[in-house]
Enzyme design. Structure first.
Site, PDB file in Angstrom:
ATOM      1  N   LYS A 103       3.353 -14.577  -5.974  1.00 29.16           N
ATOM      2  CA  LYS A 103       3.602 -13.471  -6.914  1.00 29.16           C
ATOM      3  C   LYS A 103       5.039 -12.974  -6.786  1.00 29.16           C
ATOM      4  O   LYS A 103       5.738 -12.763  -7.777  1.00 29.16           O
ATOM      5  CB  LYS A 103       2.681 -12.296  -6.541  1.00 29.16           C
ATOM      6  CG  LYS A 103       1.622 -11.978  -7.545  1.00 29.16           C
ATOM      7  CD  LYS A 103       0.858 -10.735  -7.113  1.00 29.16           C
ATOM      8  CE  LYS A 103      -0.567 -11.087  -6.796  1.00 29.16           C
ATOM      9  NZ  LYS A 103      -1.432  -9.902  -6.634  1.00 29.16           N
ATOM     10  N   LYS A 115      -1.019  -9.803   3.429  1.00 31.60           N
ATOM     11  CA  LYS A 115      -2.232  -9.077   3.022  1.00 31.60           C
ATOM     12  C   LYS A 115      -2.959  -8.641   4.274  1.00 31.60           C
ATOM     13  O   LYS A 115      -2.871  -9.285   5.320  1.00 31.60           O
ATOM     14  CB  LYS A 115      -3.146  -9.986   2.184  1.00 31.60           C
ATOM     15  CG  LYS A 115      -4.259  -9.260   1.452  1.00 31.60           C
ATOM     16  CD  LYS A 115      -3.761  -8.386   0.325  1.00 31.60           C
ATOM     17  CE  LYS A 115      -4.031  -8.953  -1.017  1.00 31.60           C
ATOM     18  NZ  LYS A 115      -3.448  -8.317  -2.142  1.00 31.60           N
ATOM     19  N   SER A 357       5.603  -1.550  -6.757  1.00 34.64           N
ATOM     20  CA  SER A 357       5.733  -1.274  -5.315  1.00 34.64           C
ATOM     21  C   SER A 357       7.161  -1.548  -4.862  1.00 34.64           C
ATOM     22  O   SER A 357       7.734  -0.812  -4.054  1.00 34.64           O
ATOM     23  CB  SER A 357       4.790  -2.173  -4.509  1.00 34.64           C
ATOM     24  OG  SER A 357       3.531  -1.576  -4.367  1.00 34.64           O
TER      25      SER A 357
HETATM   26  N1  GLU Z   1      -2.606  -5.191  -3.690  1.00 36.99           N
HETATM   27  C1  GLU Z   1      -1.766  -5.426  -4.816  1.00 36.99           C
HETATM   28  C2  GLU Z   1      -1.700  -6.900  -5.148  1.00 36.99           C
HETATM   29  O1  GLU Z   1      -2.597  -7.644  -4.829  1.00 36.99           O
HETATM   30  C3  GLU Z   1      -0.408  -4.771  -4.669  1.00 36.99           C
HETATM   31  C4  GLU Z   1       0.422  -5.238  -3.515  1.00 36.99           C
HETATM   32  C5  GLU Z   1       1.671  -4.401  -3.306  1.00 36.99           C
HETATM   33  O2  GLU Z   1       1.892  -3.503  -4.069  1.00 36.99           O
HETATM   34  O3  GLU Z   1       2.374  -4.690  -2.346  1.00 36.99           O
HETATM   35  O4  GLU Z   1      -0.816  -7.361  -5.818  1.00 36.99           O
END
Ligand code: GLU
Length: 425
Positions: A103, A115, A357
Site C-alpha cells: 500500500k 501491522k 495517517s
Molecule cells: N489500518 C489501516 C490500514 O489497514 C490504516 C493504517 C495506518 O493508518 O497506518 O490501512
C-alpha cells in the site's frame, strides 16, 4: 467502545499469508525479478510476539497474546494499524504487514509496512480493561516502535481513544511528547482533520475513477456495501449524498436489501456504536445472500475471505471494490476476470487511511496543522495518481488490477531494498 453486546463472531480459518505470498510470487514473476526478491518479501523482516498480563475488573489477571510485524523498512519507518480481535493470528498479522508495505509503495509514501494485533474480544471488555490492555501492549512493544521506527494506527475494533491511551503510555516511557508516534489520534492530541473519514473517501475517489473509466455516472450506480462500521457507514453517506442508490448494506448480524435504495440517513442515525442496524428490522438477509444480490458495484468493507470459490460464480455485480483487507480470495480472481467483473484491489482502494495517517505524521513533525479541505485535496490527488499508475500497469503488462497493484507496490520496496544492498537484481 462502551457497549457490551455479544462477542464478535468467529471467522473461518484465515489464509491471508498464503494468499499474500501466492500473489506476490505471481507479480514478481511478471516483473522477472529473481527468486531472492520473493524470498525476502514473503515474510516480515521483524516479528515480535508478546504476552500482556492484564488485571480485569473482577480482580483476576488474564494473559493476552499480542503481535507486531514489521514487513520491510527499506523505504522508511514501518507503518500500520493495530487490531483487537479474537481471531488475530501471527500469520494474519504478517500478511497484513506485507499488504501495508505494498500500500505504501503504490501510494508512494516514505514508509514500509507493519501491522499489530491483540487476541481479545473488545466487546466483552470494559473501558478500563481496554485502557489497561492498550497501555500494556505499548509497554510490550515499546523497544521496536517509535515516530522514526514504526508508527501504529487504528485498525479493526481500535479507535482514536485507544490511540490516545497508547500515545500517553509511549510518552510516559520516553519522557517526552511524541505525537508522531501514532496516527489516528483525536484532534486535540495532534490528530489530523479528515483522518476518520479518510478510508471511505479514498474508496469513493477510486469509485469516481472507475466511474470515469467505465463512463457510468455515480448517480446511476446501484451499490451494495458489506459492513456498516467506520468505513462502510461513511461511504454509504457519501454515496447517498452523491445520489447513488445504496441498495444493500450489512452488519455482522445480517443484511438489508432494497432495489429501490435504502434509507441511509435513517440507518446512520439508528445504528449502534459497532454499526449494528439490522436488529431494527423484522426481516433481513444473511451476509452471504446480500453479496449475491443484483447491483452495479459491490463493496466488501468488513472482514477477509467473504468472496471465495463458494459464491464467486453467483456474484451479480459489474465492479468489485475491496474496501476491507483481503475480502476476495485468490482463487476467485481468475473467475472475476472471466465474468468481466472489474476488481479494484484493497491495497489501492483502502489506502486512504494510511495516506491521511502520513499527512497526520507530517503535521506532527511540522507542528503545523492543515485544514480539512487541504487534507482532502491532497488525499484525492494521491489516490487518483496511484489509481492511474496501477491502471496503466495493468494495461502495460496485460494483467488485472490486483496483480498490477502488487507490481507497483513491489517495485518501490524492491528498489529501496536493492539500493540499500539487501537484494541484488
Ligand atoms: N489500518 C489501516 C490500514 O489497514 C490504516 C493504517 C495506518 O493508518 O497506518 O490501512
Amino acid at each position: 467502545m462502551a457497549v457490551k453486546t455479544e462477542g464478535i463472531k468467529k471467522r473461518e480459518k484465515d489464509n491471508s499469508l498464503q494468499e499474500f505470498q501466492d500473489i506476490l510470487k505471481e507479480a514478481i514473476d511478471v516483473l522477472d525479478y529473481p527468486d531472492q526478491v520473493f524470498d525476502f518479501l514473503k515474510t516480515p523482516m521483524r516479528f515480535l510476539e508478546v504476552c500482556i498480563p492484564i488485571q480485569m475488573d473482577n480482580g483476576e489477571t488474564r494473559m493476552f497474546q499480542g503481535y507486531r510485524a514489521q514487513h520491510n523498512d527499506a523505504a522508511g519507518p514501518t507503518k500500520g494499524g493495530i487490531r483487537f480481535h479474537p481471531d488475530v493470528t501471527p500469520e494474519e498479522v504478517k500478511a497484513l504487514a506485507g499488504w501495508m508495505s505494498l500500500k505504501c509503495g503504490i501510494t508512494d509514501l516514505p514508509y514500509g509496512g507493519a501491522k499489530g494485533g491483540i487476541v481479545c474480544d473488545p466487546r466483552q471488555m470494559s473501558l478500563s480493561e481496554l485502557e489497561r490492555l492498550s497501555r500494556g501492549y505499548v509497554r510490550a512493544v515499546s523497544q521496536i516502535v517509535g515516530p522514526t521506527k514504526d508508527i501504529p494506527a487504528p485498525d479493526m475494533y481500535t479507535n482514536s481513544q485507544i490511540m490516545a491511551w497508547m500515545l500517553d503510555e509511549y510518552d510516559h516511557i520516553r519522557e517526552f511528547d511524541s505525537p508522531g508516534f501514532i496516527t489516528g489520534k483525536p484532534l486535540s492530541l495532534g490528530g489530523s482533520k479528515g483522518r476518520e473519514t479518510a478510508t471511505s473517501k479514498g474508496v469513493l475517489y477510486t469509485l469516481q475513477m472507475v466511474s470515469d473509466l467505465k463512463k457510468m455516472p455515480i448517480q446511476d450506480m446501484r451499490v451494495i456495501i458489506q459492513g456498516f462500521g467506520n468505513v462502510g457507514s461513511y461511504l454509504a453517506m457519501y454515496l447517498h449524498e452523491l445520489e447513488a442508490k445504496v441498495v444493500g448494506i450489512s452488519d455482522e448480524l445480517g443484511g438489508l436489501y432494497d432495489p429501490n435504495g435504502l434509507d441511509i440517513p435513517y440507518l446512520l442515525e439508528n445504528r449502534d456504536s459497532y454499526g449494528v442496524v439490522t436488529n431494527l428490522f423484522k426481516e433481513s438477509l444473511s451476509n452471504q445472500e446480500l453479496l449475491e444480490k443484483e447491483c452495479d458495484v459491490l463493496i466488501p468493507a468488513a472482514i477477509s475471505g467473504v468472496i471465495n470459490k463458494d459464491n464467486v460464480e453467483r456474484l451479480q455485480c459489474k465492479i468489485l471494490i475491496e474496501a476491507a483487507n483481503g475480502p476476495t480470495t485468490k482463487e476467485t480472481i481468475k473467475i472475476l476476470d472471466e465474468k468481466g467483473i472489474l476488481l479494484v484491489p484493497d491495497i489501492l482502494a483502502n489506502s486512504g487511511g494510511v495516506i491521511v495517517s502520513y499527512f497526520e505524521w507530517c503535521q506532527n513533525n511540522q507542528g503545523y496543522y492543515w485544514t480539512e479541505e487541504l487534507v482532502d485535496k491532497r488525499l484525492k490527488e494521491k489516490i487518483t495518481a496511484s489509481f492511474l499508475n496501477v491502471y496503466h500497469t495493468s494495461q502495460k503488462f496485460s494483467v488485472n488490477m490486483k496483480i498490477a497493484a502488487y507490481i507497483e507496490g513491489i517495485r518501490k520496496i524492491a528498489e529501496a531494498s536493492r539500493l540499500r544492498g539487501w537484494v541484488r537484481f
